[in-house]
Design a protein around this motif. Structure first.
Motif, PDB file in Angstrom:
ATOM      1  N   LYS A  12      18.630  15.180  26.966  1.00  0.00           N
ATOM      2  CA  LYS A  12      17.181  15.150  27.174  1.00  0.00           C
ATOM      3  C   LYS A  12      16.771  14.168  28.272  1.00  0.00           C
ATOM      4  O   LYS A  12      15.887  14.466  29.067  1.00  0.00           O
ATOM      5  CB  LYS A  12      16.456  14.838  25.864  1.00  0.00           C
ATOM      6  CG  LYS A  12      16.537  15.983  24.892  1.00  0.00           C
ATOM      7  CD  LYS A  12      15.790  15.703  23.624  1.00  0.00           C
ATOM      8  CE  LYS A  12      15.854  16.964  22.806  1.00  0.00           C
ATOM      9  NZ  LYS A  12      15.944  16.768  21.417  1.00  0.00           N
ATOM     10  N   ASP A  13      17.393  13.005  28.323  1.00  0.00           N
ATOM     11  CA  ASP A  13      17.057  12.049  29.381  1.00  0.00           C
ATOM     12  C   ASP A  13      17.342  12.645  30.760  1.00  0.00           C
ATOM     13  O   ASP A  13      16.567  12.468  31.696  1.00  0.00           O
ATOM     14  CB  ASP A  13      17.832  10.743  29.213  1.00  0.00           C
ATOM     15  CG  ASP A  13      17.245   9.832  28.146  1.00  0.00           C
ATOM     16  OD1 ASP A  13      16.275  10.241  27.463  1.00  0.00           O
ATOM     17  OD2 ASP A  13      17.750   8.709  28.001  1.00  0.00           O
ATOM     18  N   ASP A  14      18.455  13.356  30.888  1.00  0.00           N
ATOM     19  CA  ASP A  14      18.795  13.991  32.163  1.00  0.00           C
ATOM     20  C   ASP A  14      17.777  15.073  32.521  1.00  0.00           C
ATOM     21  O   ASP A  14      17.381  15.204  33.684  1.00  0.00           O
ATOM     22  CB  ASP A  14      20.196  14.597  32.111  1.00  0.00           C
ATOM     23  CG  ASP A  14      21.260  13.545  31.875  1.00  0.00           C
ATOM     24  OD1 ASP A  14      21.212  12.489  32.532  1.00  0.00           O
ATOM     25  OD2 ASP A  14      22.135  13.771  31.018  1.00  0.00           O
ATOM     26  N   PHE A  15      17.358  15.824  31.528  1.00  0.00           N
ATOM     27  CA  PHE A  15      16.351  16.857  31.750  1.00  0.00           C
ATOM     28  C   PHE A  15      15.043  16.227  32.238  1.00  0.00           C
ATOM     29  O   PHE A  15      14.435  16.690  33.204  1.00  0.00           O
ATOM     30  CB  PHE A  15      16.110  17.655  30.460  1.00  0.00           C
ATOM     31  CG  PHE A  15      15.033  18.680  30.586  1.00  0.00           C
ATOM     32  CD1 PHE A  15      15.293  19.923  31.146  1.00  0.00           C
ATOM     33  CD2 PHE A  15      13.743  18.405  30.164  1.00  0.00           C
ATOM     34  CE1 PHE A  15      14.295  20.869  31.275  1.00  0.00           C
ATOM     35  CE2 PHE A  15      12.734  19.333  30.296  1.00  0.00           C
ATOM     36  CZ  PHE A  15      13.017  20.577  30.848  1.00  0.00           C
ATOM     37  N   ILE A  16      14.610  15.153  31.576  1.00  0.00           N
ATOM     38  CA  ILE A  16      13.363  14.486  31.955  1.00  0.00           C
ATOM     39  C   ILE A  16      13.483  13.878  33.352  1.00  0.00           C
ATOM     40  O   ILE A  16      12.535  13.916  34.135  1.00  0.00           O
ATOM     41  CB  ILE A  16      12.958  13.438  30.897  1.00  0.00           C
ATOM     42  CG1 ILE A  16      12.605  14.151  29.584  1.00  0.00           C
ATOM     43  CG2 ILE A  16      11.784  12.592  31.388  1.00  0.00           C
ATOM     44  CD1 ILE A  16      12.426  13.239  28.402  1.00  0.00           C
ATOM     45  N   ARG A  17      14.660  13.336  33.686  1.00  0.00           N
ATOM     46  CA  ARG A  17      14.863  12.833  35.051  1.00  0.00           C
ATOM     47  C   ARG A  17      14.661  13.960  36.060  1.00  0.00           C
ATOM     48  O   ARG A  17      14.061  13.767  37.116  1.00  0.00           O
ATOM     49  CB  ARG A  17      16.250  12.206  35.202  1.00  0.00           C
ATOM     50  CG  ARG A  17      16.450  11.532  36.541  1.00  0.00           C
ATOM     51  CD  ARG A  17      17.795  10.851  36.675  1.00  0.00           C
ATOM     52  NE  ARG A  17      18.906  11.776  36.523  1.00  0.00           N
ATOM     53  CZ  ARG A  17      19.713  11.839  35.463  1.00  0.00           C
ATOM     54  NH1 ARG A  17      19.553  11.021  34.449  1.00  0.00           N
ATOM     55  NH2 ARG A  17      20.680  12.727  35.413  1.00  0.00           N
ATOM     56  N   GLY A  18      15.125  15.149  35.736  1.00  0.00           N
ATOM     57  CA  GLY A  18      14.912  16.307  36.602  1.00  0.00           C
ATOM     58  C   GLY A  18      13.440  16.665  36.719  1.00  0.00           C
ATOM     59  O   GLY A  18      12.968  17.042  37.800  1.00  0.00           O
ATOM     60  N   VAL A  19      12.699  16.547  35.628  1.00  0.00           N
ATOM     61  CA  VAL A  19      11.254  16.807  35.661  1.00  0.00           C
ATOM     62  C   VAL A  19      10.579  15.797  36.583  1.00  0.00           C
ATOM     63  O   VAL A  19       9.726  16.155  37.398  1.00  0.00           O
ATOM     64  CB  VAL A  19      10.646  16.750  34.233  1.00  0.00           C
ATOM     65  CG1 VAL A  19       9.128  16.773  34.290  1.00  0.00           C
ATOM     66  CG2 VAL A  19      11.177  17.902  33.383  1.00  0.00           C
ATOM     67  N   ILE A  20      10.963  14.543  36.475  1.00  0.00           N
ATOM     68  CA  ILE A  20      10.387  13.508  37.340  1.00  0.00           C
ATOM     69  C   ILE A  20      10.747  13.782  38.795  1.00  0.00           C
ATOM     70  O   ILE A  20       9.910  13.649  39.685  1.00  0.00           O
ATOM     71  CB  ILE A  20      10.851  12.107  36.903  1.00  0.00           C
ATOM     72  CG1 ILE A  20      10.229  11.768  35.548  1.00  0.00           C
ATOM     73  CG2 ILE A  20      10.496  11.053  37.943  1.00  0.00           C
ATOM     74  CD1 ILE A  20      10.814  10.551  34.877  1.00  0.00           C
ATOM     75  N   ASP A  21      11.992  14.183  39.046  1.00  0.00           N
ATOM     76  CA  ASP A  21      12.392  14.523  40.416  1.00  0.00           C
ATOM     77  C   ASP A  21      11.520  15.634  40.977  1.00  0.00           C
ATOM     78  O   ASP A  21      11.172  15.626  42.149  1.00  0.00           O
ATOM     79  CB  ASP A  21      13.858  14.950  40.463  1.00  0.00           C
ATOM     80  CG  ASP A  21      14.827  13.777  40.423  1.00  0.00           C
ATOM     81  OD1 ASP A  21      14.375  12.615  40.505  1.00  0.00           O
ATOM     82  OD2 ASP A  21      16.048  14.031  40.314  1.00  0.00           O
ATOM     83  N   GLY A  22      11.128  16.580  40.127  1.00  0.00           N
ATOM     84  CA  GLY A  22      10.328  17.718  40.590  1.00  0.00           C
ATOM     85  C   GLY A  22       8.830  17.489  40.571  1.00  0.00           C
ATOM     86  O   GLY A  22       8.131  17.822  41.526  1.00  0.00           O
TER      87      GLY A  22
END
Length: 110
Positions: A12-22
């Motif tokens: 989940k943390d990796d997914f949220i990091r991707g959301v922040i990147d986008g």
């Protein structure tokens, strides 16, 4: 704007990091981490981190934001052992929030 919640995945943390990147922004001027998106999805992210936040409408979308201390905790948590990220966002996080702040530091004054 389609997702209503964080997918039920182990990273989940990796997914949220991707959301922040986008759809996120990291700014030093205001000392905040902000993420744009649908209300329910952002509310779910806020509940996942379980730390103080602001969620407010911004034209046709919503904006989830954190103060400096909370932003520092989240960016440290999300980028600490990451190997995949948008380099531009990582460099901003590293420059503005490079600190070993912990969840206990964030919650100490609640």
């Amino acid at each position: 704007l389609i997702l209503k919640k964080i997918p039920d995945i182990p990273y989940k943390d990796d997914f949220i990091r991707g959301v922040i990147d986008g759809d996120g922004s990291i700014t030093k001027a205001n000392g905040v981490l902000a993420i744009a998106g649908a209300h329910d999805f952002l509310q779910n992210i806020a509940e996942y981190f379980n730390i103080p936040y602001r969620l407010k409408p911004d034209k046709t979308i919503w904006c989830l934001s954190y103060n400096t201390k909370e932003s520092r905790y989240i960016t440290t948590r999300l980028y600490k052992n990451a190997s995949t990220y948008l380099n531009r966002k990582y460099e901003l996080a590293k420059r503005y929030f490079n600190s070993p702040i912990t969840l206990e530091d964030v919650k100490e004054k609640e």
